[in-house]
Design an enzyme around this catalytic site. Structure first.
Site, short mmCIF file in Angstrom:
data_model
loop_
_atom_site.label_atom_id
_atom_site.label_comp_id
_atom_site.label_asym_id
_atom_site.label_seq_id
_atom_site.Cartn_x
_atom_site.Cartn_y
_atom_site.Cartn_z
N ASP A 9 17.69 62.22 130.80
CA ASP A 9 17.42 63.15 129.73
C ASP A 9 18.07 64.49 130.09
O ASP A 9 18.38 64.75 131.27
CB ASP A 9 15.91 63.30 129.57
CG ASP A 9 15.53 64.34 128.55
OD1 ASP A 9 15.97 64.22 127.39
OD2 ASP A 9 14.79 65.28 128.91
N LEU A 10 18.25 65.37 129.11
CA LEU A 10 18.88 66.67 129.36
C LEU A 10 17.89 67.83 129.24
O LEU A 10 17.53 68.45 130.23
CB LEU A 10 20.06 66.86 128.40
CG LEU A 10 21.20 65.85 128.51
CD1 LEU A 10 22.30 66.16 127.49
CD2 LEU A 10 21.77 65.80 129.91
N ASP A 11 17.44 68.12 128.02
CA ASP A 11 16.58 69.29 127.78
C ASP A 11 15.25 69.15 128.52
O ASP A 11 14.57 68.14 128.41
CB ASP A 11 16.32 69.45 126.29
CG ASP A 11 17.59 69.76 125.51
OD1 ASP A 11 18.49 70.39 126.08
OD2 ASP A 11 17.67 69.38 124.32
N ASP A 178 11.65 64.16 131.57
CA ASP A 178 10.40 64.92 131.66
C ASP A 178 9.36 64.48 130.65
O ASP A 178 8.17 64.74 130.83
CB ASP A 178 10.68 66.41 131.44
CG ASP A 178 11.03 66.70 129.98
OD1 ASP A 178 10.22 67.33 129.28
OD2 ASP A 178 12.10 66.26 129.53
#
Length: 236
Positions: A9-11, A178
């Site tokens: 994941d990124l954000d 997250d």
């Protein structure tokens, strides 16, 4: 676990998203004030937030596509204020350029370099951040977003599409993120192994599904992978 590839994941996994969105909104405000002042007056930030909530109700087909959502919003703002709607692309570029000015968590870049040395990486995101603009693309095999795939996490298809692109069975792909539902529960239900990055030190809230790995940051995951290297590489 035999981890042969990793999706991330990124954000809020590689960087905090809130500061980037704040910068993007400020950049859009500045663009509107300079090029579409009637829209700037008609659509201050708190009113734009109300419009954002209306996107889900009026355009549910855009739920997986944050780029199209934002472009629709900007066009609506310009038209409602009597401004030139042909400026949508310029206004969106001002917003998106600032949205990609992310500030990595302190461990992110070093940890990604260590992870990439152990297994091929891909990003798997519901957002629309661009790794090329951000400068991280050389560490990744590919980037797969909900916009390109046509459905968002936790739809199982997006995780499985990433596994297929790697040429690796889902049980040998580790998804890292997250978000409890989008990154752990969704990936686990698709058959991937999972790692919860818990930077806030929270307790895992579910009994039915648990992450395979649980770390406070990416550096700890990189430490684990150094101690548990893959026994065979992923396909090139």
């Amino acid at each position: 676990m035999r981890i042969r590839a990793i999706t991330l994941d990124l954000d809020d996994t590689l960087w905090p998203i809130a500061p980037a969105i704040d910068r993007a909104e400020a950049a859009l405000d500045a663009w509107l004030q300079a090029h579409a002042p009637k829209a700037a007056a008609r659509w201050p930030l708190h009113v734009r937030r109300e419009l954002r909530l209306r996107v889900d109700a009026e355009r549910p087909e855009l739920a997986h596509d944050m780029t199209a959502q934002r472009q629709w919003m900007i066009e609506r703002m310009l038209v409602d204020a009597g401004e030139d709607a042909s400026c949508v692309d310029d206004a969106y570029e001002a917003y998106f350029a600032a949205r990609c000015e992310v500030e990595h968590y302190p461990d992110t870049v070093d940890a990604l370099e260590r992870l990439a040395a152990r297994a091929p990486l891909a990003s798997l995101t519901n957002g629309n951040a661009c790794l090329v603009r951000i400068g991280l693309m050389p560490l990744f095999r590919f980037q797969l977003g909900a916009r390109e795939h046509g459905a968002a996490k936790p739809d199982p298809g997006i995780y499985l599409a990433a596994c297929e692109r790697f040429g690796v069975e889902p049980q040998h792909v580790l998804h890292v993120g997250d978000d409890i539902e989008l990154d752990v529960v969704g990936a686990a239900r698709a058959g991937l192994r999972t790692c919860w990055i818990d930077r806030r030190g929270e307790a895992w809230p579910r009994e039915d599904i648990r992450p395979d790995l649980h770390f406070p940051d990416l550096a700890a995951l990189a430490d684990w992978l150094d101690a548990h290297p893959p026994t065979d590489p992923a396909p090139a």
